[in-house]
Write a protein that holds these residues in place. Structure first.
Motif, short mmCIF file in Angstrom:
data_model
loop_
_atom_site.label_atom_id
_atom_site.label_comp_id
_atom_site.label_asym_id
_atom_site.label_seq_id
_atom_site.Cartn_x
_atom_site.Cartn_y
_atom_site.Cartn_z
N GLU A 60 8.70 -3.97 1.73
CA GLU A 60 8.80 -5.19 0.93
C GLU A 60 7.65 -5.26 -0.06
N ALA A 61 7.93 -5.79 -1.24
CA ALA A 61 6.89 -5.91 -2.26
C ALA A 61 7.28 -6.96 -3.27
N ASP A 62 6.34 -7.82 -3.62
CA ASP A 62 6.56 -8.79 -4.70
C ASP A 62 6.24 -8.18 -6.05
N ILE A 63 5.30 -7.25 -6.05
CA ILE A 63 4.90 -6.59 -7.29
C ILE A 63 4.90 -5.08 -7.06
N VAL A 64 5.47 -4.34 -7.99
CA VAL A 64 5.43 -2.88 -7.98
C VAL A 64 4.72 -2.42 -9.24
N ILE A 65 3.64 -1.68 -9.07
CA ILE A 65 2.90 -1.12 -10.21
C ILE A 65 3.26 0.36 -10.29
N ASN A 66 3.94 0.72 -11.34
CA ASN A 66 4.43 2.08 -11.51
C ASN A 66 3.38 2.93 -12.19
N ALA A 67 2.58 3.63 -11.38
CA ALA A 67 1.55 4.53 -11.90
C ALA A 67 1.85 5.94 -11.40
#
Length: 357
Positions: A58-65
């Motif tokens: 689960e995640a509210d924010i995904v930072i695509n790096a």
């Protein structure tokens, strides 16, 4: 002519990343190493989490790096306005008894790259490279060196450093890939179509130098664009104890280390004076951040073992034995650089069975 820039410097990037990860884990960050992202779950235009080979997170924010794979991760969330193609750079590294320049030498940059550099890197080795060869998007695993590319690097370096040593002093050649995005510039933004999805993609050269500023930029994006209030952790510990290095110890420090742990008195890597104690400490730190598959490169990046003149010809078998023992696995399950690069294929004793197995 030349331009002198006294503020130019360099760091060892891999030890820096290892130090940052260790410090993050010590402060409560959870790592999921060897975990492949297979999908981004989006509902009603909002991120809900990620599908992985180890289950749903689960995640509210995904930072695509995700570097070279940032475009593929973005497409999982329905974002497809950019594409990443790999740009290959090839290098030569010389033995550490070869004198190199005291400063980083750059040629005049071009629209394609900053050019072929001559430098004495952090570990004391003269290094030349890279060139710049654009590859198609499907060649994101193409780390092969080429005769043509290496010759291009050699000739380019000679223009800056005519005193290049003979090629008999070369101990390694290698290639790296940097992510070249559509448009040729960093993509750092919260995507309006999918709330909670932030792209940090196409971080081409000079991505390493830009990394601290990018991190501050992402913090601002989370606060301003997503409207989330971030609070600094009150008990955050900014310090991380450096790994022991036998070759950096004074004789007095060596004596104390050996008294504490006799393993520091056993030299495993003779080229770089790396002790068994250094390697055992490195393995402890690997486990601490969640490294599940033992690899020789993980030890190399923490200790300098296998990076000397012989490139591991003498010390690699001993390192494999130590990894196998500490991880409780058979030696042939130890890898060079992760799954798929296993050093052995099985127990040689099967050859004595005589049953054709």
């Amino acid at each position: 002519g030349a331009l002198w820039v006294p503020i130019v410097g360099q760091i060892a990037p891999i030890p820096a990343v290892i130090a940052i990860v260790e410090n993050a884990v010590a402060n409560g960050v959870k790592t999921h190493l060897e975990t492949e992202v297979r999908g981004i779950k989006v509902e009603n235009g909002e991120v809900k989490g990620i599908e992985t080979n180890n289950g749903f997170i689960e995640a509210d924010i995904v930072i695509n790096a995700a570097g070279l794979y940032a475009d593929e991760i973005a497409r999982m969330a329905g974002i497809d306005y950019f594409e990443i193609h790999p740009r290959k750079g090839e290098y030569w590294i010389f033995d550490d008894d070869v004198p190199g320049p005291r400063r980083v030498l750059f040629p005049t940059p071009t629209p394609i790259s900053k050019g072929i550099v001559v430098t004495t890197e952090i570990s004391g080795h003269l290094m030349i490279g890279p060139n710049a060869q654009d590859l198609p998007p499907e060649e994101k695993e193409n780390f092969a060196t080429t005769e043509e590319g290496l010759e291009q690097v050699w000739e380019g370096a000679k223009k800056l450093w005519p005193r290049l040593p003979p090629r008999s002093k070369v101990i390694r050649t290698f290639a790296g890939l940097r992510p070249e995005p559509t448009g040729g510039d960093f993509i750092i933004k919260a995507e309006e179509e999918v709330w909670g999805f932030i792209n940090v993609a196409g971080i081409r050269s000079p991505g390493l130098t830009s990394a601290p500023a990018i991190a501050y930029e992402v913090v601002q994006i989370i606060e301003s664009d997503l409207g989330i209030e971030l609070k600094e952790k009150s008990k955050w510990n900014p310090y991380r104890k450096e790994i022991s290095h036998f070759f950096m110890m004074t004789p007095e420090q060596v004596n104390e280390a050996v008294k504490r742990n006799p393993a520091y008195g056993k030299i495993v890597c003779r080229c770089n004076n790396v002790s068994e104690g250094d390697i055992l400490e490195a393995i402890e730190r690997m486990k601490f951040i969640g490294v599940k598959t033992p690899s020789v490169d993980s030890v190399k990046f923490r200790t300098k073992a296998t990076t000397g003149t012989c490139q591991g010809s003498f010390c690699r078998p001993k390192i494999v034995q130590l990894l196998a023992k500490e991880y409780g696995v058979e030696p042939w399950k130890v890898t060079l650089k992760g799954r798929g690069s296993e050093i052995g294929i099985g127990d040689v004793k099967v050859l004595l069975r005589g049953d054709g197995a």
